[in-house]
Design a protein around this motif. Structure first.
Motif, PDB file in Angstrom:
ATOM      1  N   TYR A   1     -69.584   7.708 -70.552  1.00 28.06           N
ATOM      2  CA  TYR A   1     -69.223   6.363 -71.025  1.00 28.06           C
ATOM      3  C   TYR A   1     -70.013   5.292 -70.266  1.00 28.06           C
ATOM      4  O   TYR A   1     -69.705   4.109 -70.344  1.00 28.06           O
ATOM      5  CB  TYR A   1     -67.709   6.129 -70.933  1.00 28.06           C
ATOM      6  CG  TYR A   1     -66.972   6.865 -72.035  1.00 28.06           C
ATOM      7  CD1 TYR A   1     -66.818   6.307 -73.293  1.00 28.06           C
ATOM      8  CD2 TYR A   1     -66.488   8.152 -71.826  1.00 28.06           C
ATOM      9  CE1 TYR A   1     -66.181   6.999 -74.316  1.00 28.06           C
ATOM     10  CE2 TYR A   1     -65.850   8.851 -72.840  1.00 28.06           C
ATOM     11  CZ  TYR A   1     -65.702   8.265 -74.084  1.00 28.06           C
ATOM     12  OH  TYR A   1     -65.088   8.953 -75.099  1.00 28.06           O
TER      13      TYR A   1
ATOM     14  N   ARG B   1     -66.122   6.182 -83.267  1.00 31.09           N
ATOM     15  CA  ARG B   1     -64.934   5.848 -82.489  1.00 31.09           C
ATOM     16  C   ARG B   1     -65.389   4.748 -81.534  1.00 31.09           C
ATOM     17  O   ARG B   1     -66.419   4.872 -80.870  1.00 31.09           O
ATOM     18  CB  ARG B   1     -64.457   7.094 -81.742  1.00 31.09           C
ATOM     19  CG  ARG B   1     -63.313   6.878 -80.767  1.00 31.09           C
ATOM     20  CD  ARG B   1     -63.831   6.758 -79.360  1.00 31.09           C
ATOM     21  NE  ARG B   1     -62.740   6.796 -78.383  1.00 31.09           N
ATOM     22  CZ  ARG B   1     -62.890   6.462 -77.108  1.00 31.09           C
ATOM     23  NH1 ARG B   1     -64.056   6.060 -76.649  1.00 31.09           N
ATOM     24  NH2 ARG B   1     -61.878   6.534 -76.276  1.00 31.09           N
TER      25      ARG B   1
ATOM     26  N   VAL C   1     -62.957   1.229 -75.930  1.00 24.64           N
ATOM     27  CA  VAL C   1     -62.404  -0.029 -75.396  1.00 24.64           C
ATOM     28  C   VAL C   1     -62.518  -1.145 -76.431  1.00 24.64           C
ATOM     29  O   VAL C   1     -62.945  -2.268 -76.119  1.00 24.64           O
ATOM     30  CB  VAL C   1     -63.104  -0.473 -74.089  1.00 24.64           C
ATOM     31  CG1 VAL C   1     -62.227  -1.434 -73.323  1.00 24.64           C
ATOM     32  CG2 VAL C   1     -63.438   0.689 -73.193  1.00 24.64           C
TER      33      VAL C   1
ATOM     34  N   GLU D   1     -60.415   2.570 -80.375  1.00 22.37           N
ATOM     35  CA  GLU D   1     -59.623   2.888 -79.189  1.00 22.37           C
ATOM     36  C   GLU D   1     -59.134   1.554 -78.642  1.00 22.37           C
ATOM     37  O   GLU D   1     -59.887   0.821 -77.998  1.00 22.37           O
ATOM     38  CB  GLU D   1     -60.469   3.593 -78.122  1.00 22.37           C
ATOM     39  CG  GLU D   1     -59.591   4.052 -76.968  1.00 22.37           C
ATOM     40  CD  GLU D   1     -60.158   3.822 -75.568  1.00 22.37           C
ATOM     41  OE1 GLU D   1     -59.621   4.412 -74.622  1.00 22.37           O
ATOM     42  OE2 GLU D   1     -61.106   3.037 -75.409  1.00 22.37           O
TER      43      GLU D   1
HETATM   44  C1  NOJ Z   1     -62.224   4.863 -72.724  1.00 25.01           C
HETATM   45  C2  NOJ Z   1     -62.778   6.236 -72.611  1.00 25.01           C
HETATM   46  O1  NOJ Z   1     -62.035   7.094 -73.431  1.00 25.01           O
HETATM   47  C3  NOJ Z   1     -62.716   6.590 -71.147  1.00 25.01           C
HETATM   48  O2  NOJ Z   1     -62.990   7.952 -70.936  1.00 25.01           O
HETATM   49  C4  NOJ Z   1     -63.659   5.699 -70.392  1.00 25.01           C
HETATM   50  O3  NOJ Z   1     -63.493   5.920 -69.004  1.00 25.01           O
HETATM   51  C5  NOJ Z   1     -63.371   4.225 -70.663  1.00 25.01           C
HETATM   52  N1  NOJ Z   1     -63.093   3.960 -72.042  1.00 25.01           N
HETATM   53  C6  NOJ Z   1     -64.547   3.375 -70.262  1.00 25.01           C
HETATM   54  O4  NOJ Z   1     -65.612   3.553 -71.153  1.00 25.01           O
END
Ligand code: NOJ
Length: 555
Positions: A70, A212, A215, A274
């Motif tokens: 990420y 997807r 954040v 998300e």
């Molecule tokens: C959400 C992701 O699912 C997670 O794994 C990550 O650490 C954070 N966003 C930052 O990108």
């Protein structure tokens, strides 16, 4: 059995079961102990036969892996550890041939500090266009030695890091809501917007069916970057909280623009957000008709195994989504949360068992956790809308709670001063076959062990060990997904609540299908004339549904 050609046309996503591949841990094709695209290609037939509709692949872009990928250093390339763009293209084509759609992860809130833009920003002067792509600010105090505001990183510590300027002196600070190696980009900057449009077009051009959005609730920051102060997140009151960087209304305009881009394609391209937000009503804002298609339902994921809380979560989610014409989705776990077997193994009076540290001190009954996870799977797959299955969930894997400290890689471990073990326990490589690690995760003769050690007890839980065992979690998922495909009432649509005693839930889908879930009530009799399609566990001797059990019925 393959899922067959791509089905359901333009509206496939309204009913889709989407399987999450955490690429580092799914299947290792080249034997370096790290999952990759060649491993995924080998396992596509497994996924097609499981009966899912699409696969969401976590970030596979070039990355220093400070946050499991990420932290993206190049938005339009593939991390060499995982393969090449040609491998990705081949995988997408093979998946499509098997009837599976492919979603990627897009990470718009931050880049890696190794992305060329951030290197340029560090080399450039304060006030330059290069710095304007990120969120650089002067510090506070006479010498600027205090951070610009009180924002904290999600992984602990300040959300600001001070840079050294070209003159060798301490200079400006940059914002990172996650690790210091993940500088936030500035979404008011036109270059940032153009960069992501180009990125989406690039991957859509390779046949990707959607994204997807990581954040999704974090991209818009309040003007002037005011202090958070005592504002709690996630909020604990019923009031919607005005937070300076989470779930701000300004973020929606970005998604309207992304939707119009996706809609320019003949084959519809879709998004899932998300977004960790306040309540289902706030979540539904993200899936209004001209915004994103779907969003993860974390309210459901976090609900304890309790009939009343689950009912409330389901009712609120359905109402909020229906109000904007979007399908709800349902999810039990992902790569950021403790696996549901381990959550449900604990006493269920806590609403927020999300992190390992929230529950390690609580007593655990894993047989109970597994029984509840089986029942939860049938509940989730019977509810109206789409569902997400996290790799290993179909195998009934529990969180690996005792990983040795020296293997932990989640940035939260170091950033919390080694007080929070983080998310590695749900990211341990998948057991496919054989009696010992790597359990078929890596090919024979692999040069390295899996990047996180697998428990020996997983020999009972490999795909091979569970296949054909009608009592296994894998066969439960297979049967449930097969039935779901064959029952037109399941997936998108509505439910009708049926009358059942306290501690239980029951609902119908269409005229002939019903799901009964007994959380904690007395055994529930089946309605007269009902035929059991599938049960998550044994019924009582007189044919009633005992606690911690779900059944699917038809009349
Ligand atoms: C959400 C992701 O699912 C997670 O794994 C990550 O650490 C954070 N966003 C930052 O990108």
């Amino acid at each position: 059995m393959s899922a067959g050609p791509l089905e359901n046309g333009a509206l496939w996503w309204r009913s889709a079961v989407i399987y999450q591949v955490y690429i580092r841990s799914f299947a290792d094709g080249d034997g370096d102990g790290i999952g990759d695209i060649s491993g995924l290609r080998l396992r596509l037939p497994y996924l097609a036969a499981l009966g899912i509709d699409a696969v969401w692949i976590t970030p596979w872009y070039p990355s220093p892996m400070k946050d499991g990928g990420y932290d993206v250093a190049d938005l339009r390339a593939i991390e060499p550890l995982f393969g090449t763009v040609a491998d990705a293209e081949a995988m997408i084509a093979e998946a499509h041939d098997l009837g599976l759609r492919i979603l990627l992860d897009i990470v718009p809130n931050h880049f890696s500090d190794q992305h060329p833009w951030f290197r340029e920003a560090l080399a450039a002067a304060p006030g330059s266009p290069e710095r304007a792509r990120f969120i650089f600010r002067d510090g506070v105090g006479p010498d600027g030695s205090e951070p610009p505001n009180d924002w904290m990183s999600n992984f602990g510590g300040l959300a600001w890091t001070r840079v050294t300027e070209a003159d060798g002196l301490p200079g400006q600070w940059y914002l990172h809501l996650f690790t210091p190696e993940q500088p936030d980009v500035d979404w008011t900057n036109a270059e940032v917007r153009a960069e992501f449009d180009q990125t989406m077009r690039f991957w859509f051009g390779l046949g990707v069916d959607g994204f997807r959005i990581d954040v999704a609730h974090g991209l818009a920051k309040a003007d002037g970057l005011p202090d958070v102060g005592s504002t709690m997140w996630p909020p604990v009151t019923a009031e919607v909280v005005d937070h300076p960087h989470w779930d701000r209304d300004d973020v929606h305009e970005i998604y309207r623009s992304w939707r119009s881009l996706a809609d320019t394609y003949d084959d519809p391209r879709v998004f899932v957000a998300e977004a960790w937000v306040h309540n289902p009503g706030r979540l539904a804002q993200y899936v209004r008709a001209d915004e994103l298609h779907t969003a993860f339902n974390f309210d459901f994921l976090l609900a304890p195994w309790d009939a009343e809380t689950m009912r409330e979560s389901i009712i609120d989610s359905l109402a909020a989504h229906e109000a904007v014409g979007a399908p709800a989705t349902w999810v039990l776990s992902n790569h950021d949360t403790v696996r549901e077997v381990s959550r449900y193994a604990r006493p269920q009076d806590e609403r927020r068992l999300r992190k390992l540290d929230d529950l390690t001190d609580l007593p655990a009954d894993f047989a109970l956790g597994r029984r509840r996870a089986r029942a939860a799977a049938l509940l989730m797959l019977a509810l109206p809308g789409g569902a997400y299955v996290y790799q290993g969930e179909e195998l009934g894997l529990a969180e690996v709670e005792d990983l040795p400290e020296d293997v932990l890689q989640d940035p939260g471990w170091e950033q919390s001063g080694r007080t929070e073990r983080g998310r590695d326990g749900c990211r341990v490589p998948i057991p496919w076959s054989g009696p010992a690690p790597p359990f078929g995760f890596s090919p024979e003769g692999a040069s390295a062990p899996p990047w996180l050690p697998q428990p020996l007890a997983w020999r009972e839980l490999t795909v091979e060990a569970q296949t054909g065992d009608q009592q296994s979690m894998l066969e439960l998922y297979r049967r449930a997904l097969r039935i779901r495909r064959s029952q037109p009432e399941l997936g998108d649509g509505r439910l009708t609540w049926l009358d059942v005693p306290d501690g239980t839930l029951a609902f119908g889908r269409g005229a002939r299908f019903a799901c009964i879930v007994n959380f904690s009530g007395d055994p529930v009799p089946l309605p007269g004339g009902a035929h059991v399609l599938l049960a998550s566990g044994p019924l009582t001797d007189d044919g009633r549904v005992p606690r911690d059990t779900s059944v699917w019925l038809t009349t």
